[in-house]
Design a protein around this motif. Structure first.
Motif, PDB file in Angstrom:
ATOM      1  N   LEU A 143       6.514  13.723  -0.442  1.00  0.00           N
ATOM      2  CA  LEU A 143       5.694  12.544   0.009  1.00  0.00           C
ATOM      3  C   LEU A 143       5.742  10.741  -1.026  1.00  0.00           C
ATOM      4  N   SER A 144       6.429  10.934  -2.520  1.00  0.00           N
ATOM      5  CA  SER A 144       6.089  10.020  -3.470  1.00  0.00           C
ATOM      6  C   SER A 144       7.491   9.227  -3.176  1.00  0.00           C
ATOM      7  N   TRP A 145       8.782  10.510  -2.685  1.00  0.00           N
ATOM      8  CA  TRP A 145      10.148   9.999  -2.206  1.00  0.00           C
ATOM      9  C   TRP A 145       9.972   9.095  -0.848  1.00  0.00           C
ATOM     10  N   ALA A 146       9.884   9.932   0.040  1.00  0.00           N
ATOM     11  CA  ALA A 146       9.291   9.124   1.127  1.00  0.00           C
ATOM     12  C   ALA A 146       8.948   7.795   1.339  1.00  0.00           C
ATOM     13  N   SER A 147       7.931   7.377  -0.085  1.00  0.00           N
ATOM     14  CA  SER A 147       6.968   6.058   0.791  1.00  0.00           C
ATOM     15  C   SER A 147       7.601   5.335  -0.609  1.00  0.00           C
ATOM     16  N   LEU A 148       8.166   6.201  -0.919  1.00  0.00           N
ATOM     17  CA  LEU A 148       9.010   4.912  -2.214  1.00  0.00           C
ATOM     18  C   LEU A 148      10.344   4.442  -2.242  1.00  0.00           C
ATOM     19  N   SER A 149      10.935   5.313  -0.751  1.00  0.00           N
ATOM     20  CA  SER A 149      12.240   4.957  -0.010  1.00  0.00           C
ATOM     21  C   SER A 149      11.986   4.133   1.205  1.00  0.00           C
ATOM     22  N   ILE A 150      10.969   4.089   2.310  1.00  0.00           N
ATOM     23  CA  ILE A 150      10.739   3.199   3.100  1.00  0.00           C
ATOM     24  C   ILE A 150      10.830   1.452   2.675  1.00  0.00           C
ATOM     25  N   PRO A 151       9.841   0.538   1.661  1.00  0.00           N
ATOM     26  CA  PRO A 151       9.563  -0.282   1.129  1.00  0.00           C
ATOM     27  C   PRO A 151      11.438  -1.016   0.997  1.00  0.00           C
ATOM     28  N   LEU A 152      11.950   0.113   0.298  1.00  0.00           N
ATOM     29  CA  LEU A 152      13.702   0.356  -0.892  1.00  0.00           C
ATOM     30  C   LEU A 152      14.419  -0.400   0.555  1.00  0.00           C
ATOM     31  N   ILE A 153      14.376   0.539   1.921  1.00  0.00           N
ATOM     32  CA  ILE A 153      15.226   0.421   3.026  1.00  0.00           C
ATOM     33  C   ILE A 153      14.923  -0.941   3.722  1.00  0.00           C
ATOM     34  N   VAL A 154      13.619  -1.113   3.888  1.00  0.00           N
ATOM     35  CA  VAL A 154      13.172  -2.377   4.620  1.00  0.00           C
ATOM     36  C   VAL A 154      13.425  -3.772   3.792  1.00  0.00           C
ATOM     37  N   THR A 155      13.460  -3.776   2.117  1.00  0.00           N
ATOM     38  CA  THR A 155      14.017  -4.723   1.531  1.00  0.00           C
ATOM     39  C   THR A 155      15.344  -5.076   2.175  1.00  0.00           C
ATOM     40  N   VAL A 156      16.773  -3.818   1.785  1.00  0.00           N
ATOM     41  CA  VAL A 156      18.082  -4.304   1.757  1.00  0.00           C
ATOM     42  C   VAL A 156      18.188  -4.189   3.058  1.00  0.00           C
ATOM     43  N   LEU A 209       0.952  -1.083  -0.382  1.00  0.00           N
ATOM     44  CA  LEU A 209      -0.269  -0.092   0.074  1.00  0.00           C
ATOM     45  C   LEU A 209       1.164   1.100   0.051  1.00  0.00           C
ATOM     46  N   LEU A 210       2.167   1.524   0.473  1.00  0.00           N
ATOM     47  CA  LEU A 210       3.534   2.755   0.497  1.00  0.00           C
ATOM     48  C   LEU A 210       3.262   2.573  -0.646  1.00  0.00           C
ATOM     49  N   THR A 211       4.036   1.628  -1.460  1.00  0.00           N
ATOM     50  CA  THR A 211       4.447   1.052  -2.451  1.00  0.00           C
ATOM     51  C   THR A 211       3.485   2.181  -3.282  1.00  0.00           C
ATOM     52  N   ALA A 212       2.340   1.904  -3.437  1.00  0.00           N
ATOM     53  CA  ALA A 212       1.343   1.817  -4.341  1.00  0.00           C
ATOM     54  C   ALA A 212       0.891   3.498  -4.108  1.00  0.00           C
ATOM     55  N   PHE A 213       0.655   3.692  -2.872  1.00  0.00           N
ATOM     56  CA  PHE A 213       0.907   5.300  -2.814  1.00  0.00           C
ATOM     57  C   PHE A 213       1.815   6.307  -3.403  1.00  0.00           C
ATOM     58  N   GLY A 214       3.130   6.268  -3.103  1.00  0.00           N
ATOM     59  CA  GLY A 214       4.201   6.816  -3.350  1.00  0.00           C
ATOM     60  C   GLY A 214       3.642   6.543  -5.033  1.00  0.00           C
ATOM     61  N   LEU A 215       3.532   5.205  -5.898  1.00  0.00           N
ATOM     62  CA  LEU A 215       3.458   5.387  -6.899  1.00  0.00           C
ATOM     63  C   LEU A 215       2.598   7.333  -8.002  1.00  0.00           C
ATOM     64  N   LEU A 216       1.110   6.761  -7.587  1.00  0.00           N
ATOM     65  CA  LEU A 216       0.470   7.668  -7.166  1.00  0.00           C
ATOM     66  C   LEU A 216       0.680   8.791  -6.720  1.00  0.00           C
ATOM     67  N   SER A 217       1.243   9.564  -6.363  1.00  0.00           N
ATOM     68  CA  SER A 217       1.404  10.580  -5.262  1.00  0.00           C
ATOM     69  C   SER A 217       2.932  11.380  -6.630  1.00  0.00           C
ATOM     70  N   ALA A 218       3.612  10.163  -6.654  1.00  0.00           N
ATOM     71  CA  ALA A 218       4.659  10.381  -8.235  1.00  0.00           C
ATOM     72  C   ALA A 218       3.815  11.410  -9.941  1.00  0.00           C
ATOM     73  N   LEU A 219       3.091  10.203  -9.242  1.00  0.00           N
ATOM     74  CA  LEU A 219       2.415  10.804 -10.772  1.00  0.00           C
ATOM     75  C   LEU A 219       1.227  11.370 -11.828  1.00  0.00           C
TER      76      LEU A 219
END
Length: 83
Positions: free
Chosen positions: A53-66, A33-43
């Protein structure tokens, strides 16, 4: 104890029954959901707070994955040695 990891006992069937597989899903759903929100807010929002908001919400899943990958690589495998 067991032969695989003498320090940590294997979970019994009663331990597995207390933690159903549904308990695994909240974090992946939240990250999705955070990724979807980030993609929509960037679009939809190209300037100002939407960009942040788009940078933050797309960065958090990446940081968690790493972080999860680093933890998995540092944890010894059940076959011995590092995984």
């Amino acid at each position: 104890m067991n032969a695989v990891t003498p320090q940590m006992p294997m979970p019994s069937s009663s331990d597995v029954a207390r933690h159903p597989s549904v308990a695994v899903w909240p974090w992946p759903i939240a990250l999705g959901l955070l990724t979807a929100f980030g993609l929509l807010s960037a679009l939809l929002g190209q300037h100002g707070v939407w960009l942040a908001l788009s940078w933050a919400s797309l960065s958090i899943p990446l940081i968690v994955t790493v972080i999860c990958l680093i933890r998995a690589w540092r944890r010894p495998s059940s076959k011995g040695g590092l995984s």
